[in-house]
Motif scaffolding. Sequence first.
Motif, PDB file in Angstrom:
ATOM      1  N   LEU A 259      72.597 129.233 -16.153  1.00  0.00           N
ATOM      2  CA  LEU A 259      72.751 130.640 -15.768  1.00  0.00           C
ATOM      3  C   LEU A 259      73.464 130.780 -14.426  1.00  0.00           C
ATOM      4  CD1 LEU A 259      69.319 132.245 -16.771  1.00  0.00           C
ATOM      5  CD2 LEU A 259      71.546 132.659 -17.827  1.00  0.00           C
ATOM      6  N   THR A 260      73.337 129.774 -13.554  1.00  0.00           N
ATOM      7  CA  THR A 260      73.980 129.822 -12.241  1.00  0.00           C
ATOM      8  C   THR A 260      75.373 129.185 -12.252  1.00  0.00           C
ATOM      9  OG1 THR A 260      72.996 127.707 -11.533  1.00  0.00           O
ATOM     10  CG2 THR A 260      71.738 129.709 -11.106  1.00  0.00           C
ATOM     11  N   ARG A 261      75.942 128.977 -13.445  1.00  0.00           N
ATOM     12  CA  ARG A 261      77.260 128.377 -13.613  1.00  0.00           C
ATOM     13  C   ARG A 261      77.288 126.891 -13.264  1.00  0.00           C
ATOM     14  NH1 ARG A 261      82.353 132.330 -12.077  1.00  0.00           N
ATOM     15  NH2 ARG A 261      81.642 134.174 -13.212  1.00  0.00           N
ATOM     16  N   ASN A 262      76.174 126.199 -13.503  1.00  0.00           N
ATOM     17  CA  ASN A 262      76.102 124.767 -13.264  1.00  0.00           C
ATOM     18  C   ASN A 262      75.570 124.081 -14.511  1.00  0.00           C
ATOM     19  OD1 ASN A 262      76.763 124.361 -10.257  1.00  0.00           O
ATOM     20  ND2 ASN A 262      75.257 126.005 -10.182  1.00  0.00           N
ATOM     21  N   ILE A 263      75.408 122.774 -14.460  1.00  0.00           N
ATOM     22  CA  ILE A 263      74.845 122.026 -15.583  1.00  0.00           C
ATOM     23  C   ILE A 263      74.187 120.771 -15.029  1.00  0.00           C
ATOM     24  CG2 ILE A 263      76.913 120.624 -16.052  1.00  0.00           C
ATOM     25  CD1 ILE A 263      76.273 121.043 -19.068  1.00  0.00           C
TER      26      ILE A 263
ATOM     27  N   GLY B 239      75.468 133.536 -16.178  1.00  0.00           N
ATOM     28  CA  GLY B 239      75.240 134.973 -16.132  1.00  0.00           C
ATOM     29  C   GLY B 239      74.639 135.621 -17.345  1.00  0.00           C
ATOM     30  N   SER B 240      74.559 134.944 -18.484  1.00  0.00           N
ATOM     31  CA  SER B 240      73.968 135.573 -19.671  1.00  0.00           C
ATOM     32  C   SER B 240      73.279 134.521 -20.533  1.00  0.00           C
ATOM     33  CB  SER B 240      75.030 136.305 -20.494  1.00  0.00           C
ATOM     34  OG  SER B 240      75.939 135.389 -21.078  1.00  0.00           O
ATOM     35  N   GLY B 241      72.270 134.986 -21.253  1.00  0.00           N
ATOM     36  CA  GLY B 241      71.487 134.096 -22.095  1.00  0.00           C
ATOM     37  C   GLY B 241      70.008 134.248 -21.792  1.00  0.00           C
TER      38      GLY B 241
ATOM     39  N   ALA C 211      72.503 137.118 -11.574  1.00  0.00           N
ATOM     40  CA  ALA C 211      73.451 137.740 -10.648  1.00  0.00           C
ATOM     41  C   ALA C 211      74.442 136.719 -10.102  1.00  0.00           C
ATOM     42  CB  ALA C 211      72.687 138.405  -9.500  1.00  0.00           C
ATOM     43  N   ILE C 212      73.948 135.560  -9.731  1.00  0.00           N
ATOM     44  CA  ILE C 212      74.813 134.522  -9.172  1.00  0.00           C
ATOM     45  C   ILE C 212      75.772 133.994 -10.227  1.00  0.00           C
ATOM     46  CG2 ILE C 212      74.802 132.158  -8.264  1.00  0.00           C
ATOM     47  CD1 ILE C 212      72.230 132.920  -6.774  1.00  0.00           C
ATOM     48  N   GLY C 213      75.272 133.799 -11.442  1.00  0.00           N
ATOM     49  CA  GLY C 213      76.130 133.297 -12.505  1.00  0.00           C
ATOM     50  C   GLY C 213      77.158 134.307 -12.965  1.00  0.00           C
ATOM     51  N   SER C 214      76.806 135.591 -12.938  1.00  0.00           N
ATOM     52  CA  SER C 214      77.728 136.625 -13.400  1.00  0.00           C
ATOM     53  C   SER C 214      78.897 136.809 -12.443  1.00  0.00           C
ATOM     54  CB  SER C 214      76.991 137.960 -13.562  1.00  0.00           C
ATOM     55  OG  SER C 214      75.996 137.867 -14.553  1.00  0.00           O
ATOM     56  N   ASN C 215      78.587 136.854 -11.152  1.00  0.00           N
ATOM     57  CA  ASN C 215      79.637 137.097 -10.160  1.00  0.00           C
ATOM     58  C   ASN C 215      79.211 136.504  -8.817  1.00  0.00           C
ATOM     59  OD1 ASN C 215      81.608 138.138  -8.403  1.00  0.00           O
ATOM     60  ND2 ASN C 215      81.849 139.963  -9.680  1.00  0.00           N
ATOM     61  N   PRO C 216      79.511 135.217  -8.582  1.00  0.00           N
ATOM     62  CA  PRO C 216      79.088 134.566  -7.330  1.00  0.00           C
ATOM     63  C   PRO C 216      79.620 135.262  -6.084  1.00  0.00           C
ATOM     64  CG  PRO C 216      79.899 132.956  -8.919  1.00  0.00           C
ATOM     65  CD  PRO C 216      80.233 134.297  -9.468  1.00  0.00           C
ATOM     66  N   GLU C 217      80.871 135.775  -6.140  1.00  0.00           N
ATOM     67  CA  GLU C 217      81.460 136.432  -4.976  1.00  0.00           C
ATOM     68  C   GLU C 217      80.691 137.699  -4.614  1.00  0.00           C
ATOM     69  OE1 GLU C 217      83.133 135.504  -7.668  1.00  0.00           O
ATOM     70  OE2 GLU C 217      84.242 133.765  -6.894  1.00  0.00           O
ATOM     71  N   ALA C 218      80.379 138.497  -5.648  1.00  0.00           N
ATOM     72  CA  ALA C 218      79.624 139.729  -5.396  1.00  0.00           C
ATOM     73  C   ALA C 218      78.214 139.406  -4.900  1.00  0.00           C
ATOM     74  CB  ALA C 218      79.550 140.561  -6.673  1.00  0.00           C
ATOM     75  N   ALA C 219      77.602 138.364  -5.461  1.00  0.00           N
ATOM     76  CA  ALA C 219      76.261 137.967  -5.029  1.00  0.00           C
ATOM     77  C   ALA C 219      76.262 137.558  -3.560  1.00  0.00           C
ATOM     78  CB  ALA C 219      75.764 136.818  -5.907  1.00  0.00           C
ATOM     79  N   GLN C 220      77.318 136.902  -3.143  1.00  0.00           N
ATOM     80  CA  GLN C 220      77.432 136.492  -1.748  1.00  0.00           C
ATOM     81  C   GLN C 220      77.629 137.694  -0.831  1.00  0.00           C
ATOM     82  OE1 GLN C 220      80.575 133.698  -1.013  1.00  0.00           O
ATOM     83  NE2 GLN C 220      79.676 132.976   0.907  1.00  0.00           N
TER      84      GLN C 220
ATOM     85  N   ARG D 143      68.053 136.865  -9.981  1.00  0.00           N
ATOM     86  CA  ARG D 143      69.109 136.334  -9.140  1.00  0.00           C
ATOM     87  C   ARG D 143      69.895 135.224  -9.841  1.00  0.00           C
ATOM     88  NH1 ARG D 143      66.317 135.981  -3.089  1.00  0.00           N
ATOM     89  NH2 ARG D 143      65.893 138.213  -2.877  1.00  0.00           N
ATOM     90  N   PHE D 144      69.236 134.514 -10.735  1.00  0.00           N
ATOM     91  CA  PHE D 144      69.952 133.484 -11.500  1.00  0.00           C
ATOM     92  C   PHE D 144      71.109 134.119 -12.272  1.00  0.00           C
ATOM     93  CE2 PHE D 144      65.593 131.669 -11.219  1.00  0.00           C
ATOM     94  CZ  PHE D 144      65.901 130.489 -10.560  1.00  0.00           C
TER      95      PHE D 144
END
Length: 353
Positions: A64-68, A272-274, A202-211, A199-200
């Motif tokens: 969800l945070t764009r990692n694996i 960001g989704s799932g 939010a960060i995955g959907s748009n890291p720039e906006a989350a920052q 927040r998981f």
Amino acid sequence: MNWLKRRVRPEQIRELSLLVLIVAAIVIFGSFIDNYYSYRTFNRIASSVAIITVVAVGQTLVVLTRNIDLSVGSIVGFTAYFVGTLIANHNGINPFLAVGIAIALGAALGVVNGLIVAWGRVPAVVATLGTLAIYRGVLVDLSGAKTVTTDSLPQWLIDLPLVNILPIGGLDIRALFMLALVIVIVFQIGTSYLSFARRFYAIGSNPEAAQLIGLPIKGVVFLAFVICGALSGLGGFMLLARFGNITVEAGRGLELSVVAAVVVGGVNVFGGSGTVSGAMLGAVMIGTLEQSLFRLGISEFWLDAVLGLLILLAVASDAVILQRLRTLWGGAEMKLVAKEAGPASGEQGASRP
């Protein structure tokens, strides 16, 4: 149609379609395998699904945070072997203490992953591919190629996989499966309703906006890896309880099944989704295929090929089908907003002198 779009999300359609595919797979395999529709088949699938599900819940948070996290198989094997060795040498250890040690050991390995990815800024696929090899190498070196055997374990651990929590006729709802189900329910509720857990997404959907809005991105990513490690440690204990005989090869290749369960379950690899429940459905699909192909006498190497194909199909469907559904749903929501705003603006215009 608009009523449906307002109440059902595209991700829910993905989970519903996966449920239909699971039923279709059961029907197809049942036509080829004798005595397939039996309580024994369900019990085997449930035992296989339990471990994959628990680890997949942690993997879901990471994805969800764009990692694996590719090291989950090594973490499972690491904890299974060392906790098994500890219990074999101290048969009188408290069961809850043994579980706690497994979770803590897994969390410690997750801390290493989290530090490297969140603060070291190393891409997750590179970092966890490295720790996958390191954890396995440390296990091989420290174990001395010894094996944890069932006859060295206490009776409570041997009996644990057979503990029946809710017997329904010949259907056994066993302890390990119930534990996995409880974890899914807890994390599903948490990620759906707790503002911190959102927040998981939010960060995955748009890291720039989350920052920009001040979310602690590094802390959340770090926490995702720690939770994933902790649940992998719990999965290691469950693997020990299920099989008893544990070698340094324990858990090898499990990361493929876990990633397949998460991706097939509808968790977007781009973050960001799932949902956690979707990941469980993916685990059920993987467990059904695993046990059914085994009953058909098909080599386990073909199972890996099937899992790889499922991952590719799931990613392709995310990129094409789900994207179109989201666009369609987004258009419907905009029309609805415009329709509701229309009369309001008209009333405002009419009230002016």
